[in-house]
Design an enzyme around this catalytic site. Structure first.
Site, PDB file in Angstrom:
ATOM      1  CG  HIS A   1      -0.333   0.276   2.514  1.00  0.00           C
ATOM      2  ND1 HIS A   1      -0.052  -0.714   3.425  1.00  0.00           N
ATOM      3  CD2 HIS A   1       0.071   1.436   3.089  1.00  0.00           C
ATOM      4  CE1 HIS A   1       0.487  -0.171   4.511  1.00  0.00           C
ATOM      5  NE2 HIS A   1       0.569   1.130   4.329  1.00  0.00           N
TER       6      HIS A   1
ATOM      7  CG  ASP B   1      -0.126  -4.044   2.660  1.00  0.00           C
ATOM      8  OD1 ASP B   1       0.124  -3.503   1.566  1.00  0.00           O
ATOM      9  OD2 ASP B   1      -0.346  -3.396   3.689  1.00  0.00           O
TER      10      ASP B   1
ATOM     11  CB  SER C   1       3.253   1.943   6.301  1.00  0.00           C
ATOM     12  OG  SER C   1       2.093   2.111   7.060  1.00  0.00           O
TER      13      SER C   1
END
Length: 388
Positions: free
Chosen positions: A117, A150, A228
């Site tokens: 992402h 992911d 992230s």
């Protein structure tokens, strides 16, 4: 990832199965680094809190900041609402926007692991390296992406080897083990936070409502916007998870993708740029405690089949609604998520033995996995009927 607005998440239940297939015929090329047997970069203190200085000194040069340039974003009204998210804005804009994330070098040739992402919708990706103590930017290209876990693999080209972080064993992590997170929160590169493993096996956390294979490690090490894709380290200085999502409504609750999950898909990402997926054709659910005895089980375990798709590998194997799958290739199955991941590690075309309980009797059946038909999405459910 950090941007102006926030996108929400939705916790969803997987119904039919579609899984990444990992070949077991030829050992895949290992594209990451691991510590040799008996090797340890740091040692625990005899008493008190561990000394993290050497862990951070060794790992930090291999942690990178990622700047992503994007075009117009999708309408946020279509995004599900959920308190768990990664702070990655999906707002509407006619102008290019920037997002921030983190990653870490797993191969001295320039391979970098991060979240999918972080780089989705990217028109340009810039990586900030702390190369020899002199941070500088370099453009990166996407080698491979697997949205279902992911994970994304990037590559930068330099004329010298890069420092790397060895990958550890996330299965060996225990609840209350110390962990260290390094990343790029709010654009503050090389930020370090420290905490413990709060829990393992968080399968009900679904970042941004994505369908996939999530089995998160929960930690209270601070994970903030921009973290992230950064590494979560154990006290040996090994990566045990990739920081992924945070809880916007509470402090001390963060989630990370176990590194062993990444190891399953990295060889295919490096060689093919994607993960080939297989299909079994089942709608399943966990066996609740209150139904275990009525299904002929002494204790809760296995998964019960709700529906078998017509002309699927499951139907061809003779599986039926109401069957309870107890074992997959000799390994005990305790949850629907566990079965999905077992299938995920199997090869398309492989014949897998199953142990099944049917009306109190134990059966042995074989299922041959294959590629799903086009009308099925990543998690195996018909795309047009998913969500009900």
């Amino acid at each position: 990832m950090l941007q102006i607005r926030r996108a929400g998440l939705l916790v969803v239940a997987a119904v039919l199965l579609s899984t990444p297939a990992i070949s077991r015929t030829d050992p895949p090329a290992q594209v990451w680094t691991e510590l040799r047997a008996g090797e340890q970069t740091v040692s625990r203190q005899a008493s008190g809190l561990p000394n993290l200085t050497q862990i951070v000194k060794r790992a930090s040069p291999a942690v990178v900041s990622i700047v992503v340039e994007e075009g117009r974003q999708p309408n946020p009204k279509s995004a599900p609402l959920d308190p768990l998210h990664d702070f990655f804005d999906r707002g509407v804009s006619d102008e290019p926007t920037e997002g921030l994330g983190a990653g870490f070098v797993i191969n001295a040739s320039g391979l970098i692991l991060t979240n999918a992402h972080v780089v989705e919708n990217a028109t340009k990706i810039r990586v900030i390296l702390d190369d020899g103590g002199f941070p500088h930017e370099i453009e990166a290209k996407v080698v491979g992406v697997d949205a279902a876990t992911d994970l994304a693999l990037l590559e930068v080209k330099l004329n010298h080897p890069l420092p790397v972080i060895p990958l550890g064993d996330s299965d060996a992590i225990e609840i209350a083990d110390w962990v260290v997170a390094i990343g790029n929160p709010f654009g503050l590169s090389q930020s370090v936070t420290f905490g413990i493993v709060s829990q393992k096996g968080r399968t009900d956390v679904t970042p941004q409502g994505r369908h996939g294979y999530f089995d998160f490690i929960q930690t209270d090490a601070s994970i903030n916007p921009g973290n992230s894709g950064g590494p979560l380290l154990n006290l040996r200085g090994e990566v045990v998870a990739i920081n992924n999502a945070v809880n916007a409504s509470g402090q001390g609750i963060g989630f990370a993708v176990p590194i062993n999950m990444a190891k399953k898909v990295l060889p295919q990402l490096a060689s093919d740029g994607k993960v080939t997926r297989a299909w079994i054709g089942l709608s399943i659910r966990d066996v609740p405690y209150e139904l275990a005895s009525s299904l002929g089980l002494r204790e809760a375990g296995g998964v019960v089949i709700n529906k078998v798709t017509t002309d699927s590998p499951a139907s061809e194997a003779g599986l039926q609604s109401g069957d309870v799958i107890l074992q997959f290739e000799g390994r005990t199955i305790r949850s629907a998520q566990a079965l999905r991941w077992e299938v995920a590690c199997s090869q398309v075309g492989s014949r897998i033995p199953l142990q099944v309980l049917r009306k109190g009797k134990t059966l042995q059946l074989d299922v041959v996995l294959r590629i799903p038909p086009p009308e099925h999405d990543v998690a195996g459910a018909p795309a047009k009927t998913r969500g009900g």
